[in-house]
Scaffold this motif. Structure first.
Motif, mmCIF file in Angstrom:
data_model
loop_
_atom_site.group_PDB
_atom_site.id
_atom_site.type_symbol
_atom_site.label_atom_id
_atom_site.label_comp_id
_atom_site.label_asym_id
_atom_site.label_seq_id
_atom_site.Cartn_x
_atom_site.Cartn_y
_atom_site.Cartn_z
ATOM 1 N N ARG A 241 1.667 3.538 -11.455
ATOM 2 C CA ARG A 241 1.629 2.509 -10.058
ATOM 3 C C ARG A 241 0.431 2.502 -10.649
ATOM 4 N NH1 ARG A 241 5.258 5.294 -10.124
ATOM 5 N NH2 ARG A 241 6.097 7.466 -9.065
ATOM 6 N N GLU B 209 -7.303 7.751 0.015
ATOM 7 C CA GLU B 209 -6.984 7.932 2.199
ATOM 8 C C GLU B 209 -6.437 8.539 2.400
ATOM 9 O OE1 GLU B 209 -6.217 3.915 2.914
ATOM 10 O OE2 GLU B 209 -7.983 3.066 1.744
ATOM 11 N N ASN B 210 -5.164 9.056 1.970
ATOM 12 C CA ASN B 210 -4.432 9.801 3.028
ATOM 13 C C ASN B 210 -4.993 11.881 2.734
ATOM 14 O OD1 ASN B 210 -2.590 8.475 3.478
ATOM 15 N ND2 ASN B 210 -1.563 8.730 1.860
ATOM 16 N N ILE C 280 -5.684 3.808 -3.903
ATOM 17 C CA ILE C 280 -6.297 4.239 -2.617
ATOM 18 C C ILE C 280 -5.742 4.517 -1.365
ATOM 19 C CG2 ILE C 280 -7.108 2.387 -1.097
ATOM 20 C CD1 ILE C 280 -7.541 0.880 -3.776
ATOM 21 N N THR C 281 -4.476 4.034 -1.432
ATOM 22 C CA THR C 281 -3.313 4.924 -0.753
ATOM 23 C C THR C 281 -3.223 7.251 -0.755
ATOM 24 O OG1 THR C 281 -2.255 3.375 -0.194
ATOM 25 C CG2 THR C 281 -0.818 5.496 0.732
ATOM 26 N N HIS C 282 -3.076 6.600 -1.694
ATOM 27 C CA HIS C 282 -3.238 8.419 -2.076
ATOM 28 C C HIS C 282 -4.919 8.816 -1.105
ATOM 29 C CE1 HIS C 282 -2.896 12.388 -4.096
ATOM 30 N NE2 HIS C 282 -4.410 11.941 -4.975
ATOM 31 N N LYS D 101 -3.886 -0.227 -5.895
ATOM 32 C CA LYS D 101 -3.357 0.267 -4.083
ATOM 33 C C LYS D 101 -2.526 2.088 -3.902
ATOM 34 C CE LYS D 101 -0.550 -1.571 -0.346
ATOM 35 N NZ LYS D 101 -0.030 -2.367 0.119
ATOM 36 N N ASP D 102 -1.669 1.459 -4.697
ATOM 37 C CA ASP D 102 -0.928 3.401 -4.963
ATOM 38 C C ASP D 102 -2.214 4.743 -4.725
ATOM 39 O OD1 ASP D 102 2.045 2.617 -4.831
ATOM 40 O OD2 ASP D 102 1.732 2.749 -6.848
#
Length: 137
Positions: free
Chosen positions: A35, A45-46, A41-43, A38-39
């Motif tokens: 991963r 942030e979710n 960070i997105t996780h 960015k993956d």
């Protein structure tokens, strides 16, 4: 390596096991394959966590240096996964989803014959393609 082993390794080397560090380790331990930052960070942030890019990249680099995470490059971008090395092996890596499959063969015996007068200091052998799941989609 599992999360508890990684935390023990951090502590043994004088690093604190902060909540954010544990969150990063939890994320990679749950993933099946490589991963990107960015993956991750997105996780995070979710999950409504505040994310500092510097903290993420600093910890990813630390984990790589300590052998907690393995890295590879896919499509010009660095990808990370939890270090699964219980024994020497290599990986097939899916170009679509990033999933990996261990390959227990190593071409180094033949390579060493061809490079008899050379001092080999390391190697990396990866095969890229599409996993059965991605081929069917």
């Amino acid at each position: 390596m599992n999360v508890n082993e990684a935390i023990d390794l951090l502590k043994h080397n004088g690093y604190k096991a902060t909540g954010k560090r544990k969150d990063i380790l939890d994320y990679f331990s749950e993933q099946d394959g490589y991963r990107t930052a960015k993956d991750l960070i997105t996780h995070l942030e979710n999950d409504n966590e505040t994310v500092s890019f510097d903290t993420i990249y600093r910890n990813l680099h630390l984990y790589k240096e300590m052998g907690i995470l393995e890295t590879t490059e896919l499509n010009g971008e660095k990808h990370f996964r939890m270090n699964c090395a219980k024994h020497h092996h290599h990986h097939f890596i899916c170009n679509e989803c990033g999933r990996t499959k261990a390959i227990d063969v190593c071409p180094m015996a033949d390579v060493k014959k061809s490079l008899a007068n050379y001092a080999i200091e390391g190697h990396k052998f990866e095969i890229y393609g599409l996993c059965p799941n991605c081929q069917n989609n």
